[in-house]
Write a protein that holds these residues in place. Structure first.
Motif, PDB file in Angstrom:
ATOM      1  N   HIS A  31       0.858  -1.184   0.000  1.00  0.00           N
ATOM      2  CA  HIS A  31       0.000   0.000   0.000  1.00  0.00           C
ATOM      3  C   HIS A  31       0.896   1.236   0.000  1.00  0.00           C
ATOM      4  CE1 HIS A  31      -3.486  -2.511   0.939  1.00  0.00           C
ATOM      5  NE2 HIS A  31      -2.727  -3.109   1.835  1.00  0.00           N
ATOM      6  N   VAL A  32       0.528   2.249  -0.736  1.00  0.00           N
ATOM      7  CA  VAL A  32       1.316   3.470  -0.863  1.00  0.00           C
ATOM      8  C   VAL A  32       0.450   4.661  -0.490  1.00  0.00           C
ATOM      9  CG1 VAL A  32       2.526   4.987  -2.461  1.00  0.00           C
ATOM     10  CG2 VAL A  32       2.834   2.510  -2.627  1.00  0.00           C
ATOM     11  N   GLY A  41       5.130   3.865   2.388  1.00  0.00           N
ATOM     12  CA  GLY A  41       4.722   2.556   1.907  1.00  0.00           C
ATOM     13  C   GLY A  41       4.676   1.548   3.035  1.00  0.00           C
ATOM     14  N   VAL A  42       3.808   0.564   2.908  1.00  0.00           N
ATOM     15  CA  VAL A  42       3.734  -0.551   3.850  1.00  0.00           C
ATOM     16  C   VAL A  42       3.482  -1.816   3.053  1.00  0.00           C
ATOM     17  CG1 VAL A  42       1.260  -0.141   4.287  1.00  0.00           C
ATOM     18  CG2 VAL A  42       2.589  -1.489   5.914  1.00  0.00           C
ATOM     19  N   GLY A  43       4.184  -2.866   3.399  1.00  0.00           N
ATOM     20  CA  GLY A  43       3.969  -4.170   2.780  1.00  0.00           C
ATOM     21  C   GLY A  43       3.607  -5.175   3.843  1.00  0.00           C
ATOM     22  N   ILE A  44       2.608  -5.975   3.579  1.00  0.00           N
ATOM     23  CA  ILE A  44       2.102  -6.916   4.588  1.00  0.00           C
ATOM     24  C   ILE A  44       2.025  -8.299   3.958  1.00  0.00           C
ATOM     25  CG2 ILE A  44       0.227  -7.424   6.197  1.00  0.00           C
ATOM     26  CD1 ILE A  44      -0.670  -4.492   5.816  1.00  0.00           C
ATOM     27  N   ASN A  45       2.550  -9.293   4.653  1.00  0.00           N
ATOM     28  CA  ASN A  45       2.363 -10.663   4.179  1.00  0.00           C
ATOM     29  C   ASN A  45       1.340 -11.378   5.050  1.00  0.00           C
ATOM     30  OD1 ASN A  45       3.734 -11.338   6.521  1.00  0.00           O
ATOM     31  ND2 ASN A  45       5.602 -11.986   5.492  1.00  0.00           N
ATOM     32  N   GLU A  46       0.959 -12.542   4.616  1.00  0.00           N
ATOM     33  CA  GLU A  46      -0.141 -13.252   5.277  1.00  0.00           C
ATOM     34  C   GLU A  46       0.194 -13.600   6.717  1.00  0.00           C
ATOM     35  OE1 GLU A  46      -2.675 -17.420   4.761  1.00  0.00           O
ATOM     36  OE2 GLU A  46      -1.456 -16.658   3.122  1.00  0.00           O
ATOM     37  N   SER A  47       1.433 -14.069   6.965  1.00  0.00           N
ATOM     38  CA  SER A  47       1.786 -14.479   8.324  1.00  0.00           C
ATOM     39  C   SER A  47       1.790 -13.280   9.266  1.00  0.00           C
ATOM     40  CB  SER A  47       3.151 -15.165   8.333  1.00  0.00           C
ATOM     41  OG  SER A  47       4.173 -14.258   7.971  1.00  0.00           O
ATOM     42  N   ASP A  48       2.273 -12.116   8.791  1.00  0.00           N
ATOM     43  CA  ASP A  48       2.302 -10.943   9.656  1.00  0.00           C
ATOM     44  C   ASP A  48       0.898 -10.431   9.932  1.00  0.00           C
ATOM     45  OD1 ASP A  48       4.667  -9.185  10.723  1.00  0.00           O
ATOM     46  OD2 ASP A  48       3.042  -7.811  10.271  1.00  0.00           O
ATOM     47  N   ALA A  49       0.011 -10.524   8.938  1.00  0.00           N
ATOM     48  CA  ALA A  49      -1.364 -10.088   9.140  1.00  0.00           C
ATOM     49  C   ALA A  49      -2.026 -10.899  10.249  1.00  0.00           C
ATOM     50  CB  ALA A  49      -2.143 -10.219   7.836  1.00  0.00           C
ATOM     51  N   GLN A  50      -1.635 -12.179  10.374  1.00  0.00           N
ATOM     52  CA  GLN A  50      -2.213 -13.036  11.410  1.00  0.00           C
ATOM     53  C   GLN A  50      -1.537 -12.836  12.760  1.00  0.00           C
ATOM     54  OE1 GLN A  50      -1.673 -16.901   9.677  1.00  0.00           O
ATOM     55  NE2 GLN A  50      -3.422 -16.712   8.300  1.00  0.00           N
ATOM     56  N   SER A  55      -0.265  -4.224  11.815  1.00  0.00           N
ATOM     57  CA  SER A  55       0.396  -3.859  10.568  1.00  0.00           C
ATOM     58  C   SER A  55      -0.622  -3.338   9.568  1.00  0.00           C
ATOM     59  CB  SER A  55       1.136  -5.066   9.980  1.00  0.00           C
ATOM     60  OG  SER A  55       2.146  -5.515  10.854  1.00  0.00           O
ATOM     61  N   GLY A  56      -0.313  -2.193   8.983  1.00  0.00           N
ATOM     62  CA  GLY A  56      -1.233  -1.606   8.009  1.00  0.00           C
ATOM     63  C   GLY A  56      -1.029  -0.114   7.895  1.00  0.00           C
ATOM     64  N   TYR A  57      -2.083   0.580   7.472  1.00  0.00           N
ATOM     65  CA  TYR A  57      -1.972   2.024   7.260  1.00  0.00           C
ATOM     66  C   TYR A  57      -3.325   2.677   7.496  1.00  0.00           C
ATOM     67  CZ  TYR A  57      -4.554   1.527   2.891  1.00  0.00           C
ATOM     68  OH  TYR A  57      -5.543   1.271   1.975  1.00  0.00           O
ATOM     69  N   TYR A  58      -3.284   3.995   7.640  1.00  0.00           N
ATOM     70  CA  TYR A  58      -4.502   4.797   7.755  1.00  0.00           C
ATOM     71  C   TYR A  58      -4.161   6.202   7.270  1.00  0.00           C
ATOM     72  CZ  TYR A  58      -8.655   7.012   9.717  1.00  0.00           C
ATOM     73  OH  TYR A  58      -9.846   7.711   9.876  1.00  0.00           O
ATOM     74  N   ILE A  65      -0.515   7.248   8.586  1.00  0.00           N
ATOM     75  CA  ILE A  65       0.320   6.434   9.464  1.00  0.00           C
ATOM     76  C   ILE A  65       0.530   5.081   8.797  1.00  0.00           C
ATOM     77  CG2 ILE A  65      -1.731   5.676  10.756  1.00  0.00           C
ATOM     78  CD1 ILE A  65       0.040   5.387  13.232  1.00  0.00           C
ATOM     79  N   VAL A  66       1.763   4.539   8.888  1.00  0.00           N
ATOM     80  CA  VAL A  66       2.058   3.178   8.457  1.00  0.00           C
ATOM     81  C   VAL A  66       2.675   2.444   9.644  1.00  0.00           C
ATOM     82  CG1 VAL A  66       2.283   3.625   5.987  1.00  0.00           C
ATOM     83  CG2 VAL A  66       4.271   3.940   7.468  1.00  0.00           C
TER      84      VAL A  66
END
Length: 575
Positions: A31-32, A41-50, A55-58, A65-66
């Motif tokens: 996400h940019v 920028g923020v990059g998220i993989n499946e394991s980190d999301a769980q 992790s994420g952005y707003y 914020i990232v």
């Protein structure tokens, strides 16, 4: 592992370049955000999301914020990026003082950027200010993009690496690239000439408790450690623990096994039958709690060809040879479990054996400064710098400014016992710049988010608050842990002295790693590098004990991993 990165460069290609060099961390989704002059920028993989749901952005009204990692409240409830933004709006940047967890985050408020690292330093982030462009990323390689400045070696950091086996404080081996210190944030306003830094978790403002009784502290530590474990076990099925057979990992394995709803996996390393190991002690814990136990043999033939890959994942060289075995153990564990707990934190927070020589020096006044005694206690290259460095490189070393002055403020802080001063050094320097980063990188290379319940913000604070004599009592190291978990851990482990994970590098470099070391450290390469004295390297490779050098295996490991890092970060980039 989630990644965050960003910059205020007018060249929008730099953000894409940052992502390209960082995506090996395994981010599946990118996400940019574009906020004024800033690109995040923020990059998220499946394991980190769980495993790290923060992790994420707003973004809202020109601000954003990232977040990478898991941000928690005081009650260990997870906070989303949107909730963090609302806290920032209500309280300003002071809101970070109340945060727990393992995370890094960046906030853009109009033209100002705040970059924050968690209190313990369980996640890392780097930054650079060059010609008005502020760049940040979770690895140094994500900072050195865009060609604003050539990749150059920062010599004081090399002296520190050779002395400590890691680079403490904010500097890195790359000139101009800085590591955000644990429990700190930096503030940078677009157009300003300087970066401001503030430490929100100093460990100097935690008053000593009036409670001296063992039952209180035993129950408090058990409660805090169990709460941390239970929070991380939520919605987990296949759970693993790296179990060395020492006290700290045995405590974590015992409590995870008792708190989880199904049998856990435990993983132990050994280096072959001819080398000593602690697997008999690890098996005592595995048998008591009926874990699914794995004894994994690690030999140089398993990781030697992957050493360049391991160094890329480390991002900076590590003088601790356990890094490569941990990489291999994590690779093995990935086939069996989704998350890994470890016992890191017991030594820095509760008085491990490295402190005894310093305490003896403090009590009996040996004729050497505290700083030099502390550096010597690492038993790395500090005492051999003049031998292993070229004369023109050694001539640039200022021992006071480059090495000792790092430690002096820690020794001079008022109001702390000498043991607590050592604890603070070990937590803020070794913990945040060696122990936690190496675990994060080696496990993160295989998609794990490492869990260290003995190194949480609450445990660090409790360690500083409790009476010093509960950590080291009548010569008994980590006394409070031994009392608090006496019923959970086999008596043989409680009573045995600390031995540590002995990686047999001294034998490896005379055997299985000899060919690789001779190739990577051959004379023409060393001369080309223009840093080390070829004669000293030759003496190390020959294990020449008449040369005055000792700890040949550890020195060779540090030199080999540095040279691999140099080839990736300096030679390839044209310096």
């Amino acid at each position: 592992m989630a990644i965050i990165f960003g910059n205020n460069s007018p060249d929008q290609r730099i953000l894409h370049q940052q992502y390209e060099v960082l995506k090996t961390r395994g981010s599946d989704t990118r996400h940019v955000l574009a906020q004024g002059a800033w690109h995040l920028g923020v990059g998220i993989n499946e394991s980190d999301a769980q495993q790290a749901p923060s992790s994420g952005y707003y973004q809202q009204d020109g601000c954003g914020i990232v977040v990478a990692g898991e941000v928690l409240t005081t009650t260990l409830s997870p906070l989303s990026a949107a909730e963090l933004w609302r806290l920032f709006q209500d309280q300003g940047i002071a809101f970070v003082k109340q945060l727990h967890g393992a995370f890094v985050l960046a906030i853009v408020a109009r033209d100002v950027l705040y970059l924050v690292r968690d209190a313990a330093g369980q996640r890392t982030v780097y930054y650079q200010l060059e010609e008005g462009v502020f760049t940040f990323a979770i690895e140094t390689k994500g900072v050195k993009v865009g060609g604003l400045a050539p990749a150059a070696l920062y010599l004081p950091a090399l002296f520190q690496y050779l002395s400590y086996s890691f680079v403490p404080l904010e500097h890195t081996l790359l000139k101009g690239v800085k590591e955000l210190r644990a429990g700190c944030y930096v503030k940078f306003r677009h157009g300003d000439p300087e970066v401001q830094q503030d430490d929100f978790f100093t460990l100097t403002d935690i008053p000593k408790s009036e409670r001296q009784d063992l039952p209180y502290w035993s129950q408090r530590l058990r409660k805090e450690i169990d709460e941390d474990i239970q929070q991380k076990l939520q919605h987990k099925e296949e759970v693993g623990v790296f179990l060395s057979g020492g006290l700290d990992s045995s405590i974590i394995a015992a409590r995870v096994a008792q708190l989880h709803h199904r049998p856990i996996h435990t993983f132990s390393i050994h280096f072959g039958k001819k080398y000593p190991n602690e697997n008999a002690f690890a098996k005592l814990v595995a048998d008591r709690y009926q874990t699914i136990h794995h004894e994994v043999e690690i030999k140089p033939q398993h990781f030697a060809r992957r050493l360049p890959e391991i160094i890329r994942h480390l991002d900076e060289p590590s003088g601790d040879p356990i890094t490569a075995p941990n990489f291999e153990l994590a690779r093995y564990a990935r086939e069996h479990v989704a998350c890994i707990f470890n016992g890191e934190g017991g030594d820095p927070c509760f008085g491990g054996p490295k402190n005894m020589s310093m305490l003896l020096h403090h009590w009996y006044g040996e004729p050497v400064s505290r700083e030099r005694a502390y550096l010597a206690s690492y038993r790395r290259g500090y005492q051999h710098l003049e031998q292993i460095l070229l004369p023109e490189i050694f001539a640039q070393l200022d021992p006071v400014a480059d090495l000792e002055r790092i430690l002096t403020p820690y020794f001079e802080v008022p109001g702390l016992s000498f043991l607590d001063k050592l604890m603070r050094i070990n937590i803020k320097l070794k913990g945040a710049h060696l122990i936690l980063p190496k675990v994060e990188r080696m496990l993160g290379a295989h998609g794990f988010v490492p869990y260290a319940p003995l190194f949480s913000k609450k445990i660090i604070a409790s360690s500083m608050e409790m009476p010093s004599n509960l950590k080291l009592y009548q010569g008994i190291e980590k006394y409070i842990l031994k009392v608090a978990f006496a019923e959970d851990v086999p008596d043989a482990i409680i009573k045995r002295p600390k031995s540590g994970m002995r990686v047999p590098v001294r034998y490896w470099f005379q055997g299985e790693l000899r060919r690789m070391a001779k190739q990577r450290l051959r004379e023409d390469r060393i001369r080309e590098g223009g840093i080390f004295e070829p004669k000293a390297i030759k003496e190390l490779l020959a294990y020449d004990r008449e040369s005055g050098l000792d700890r040949h295996g550890l020195l060779l490991w540090m030199l080999l991993t540095f040279e691999l890092w140099r080839e990736q970060n300096l030679i390839v980039r044209g310096t």
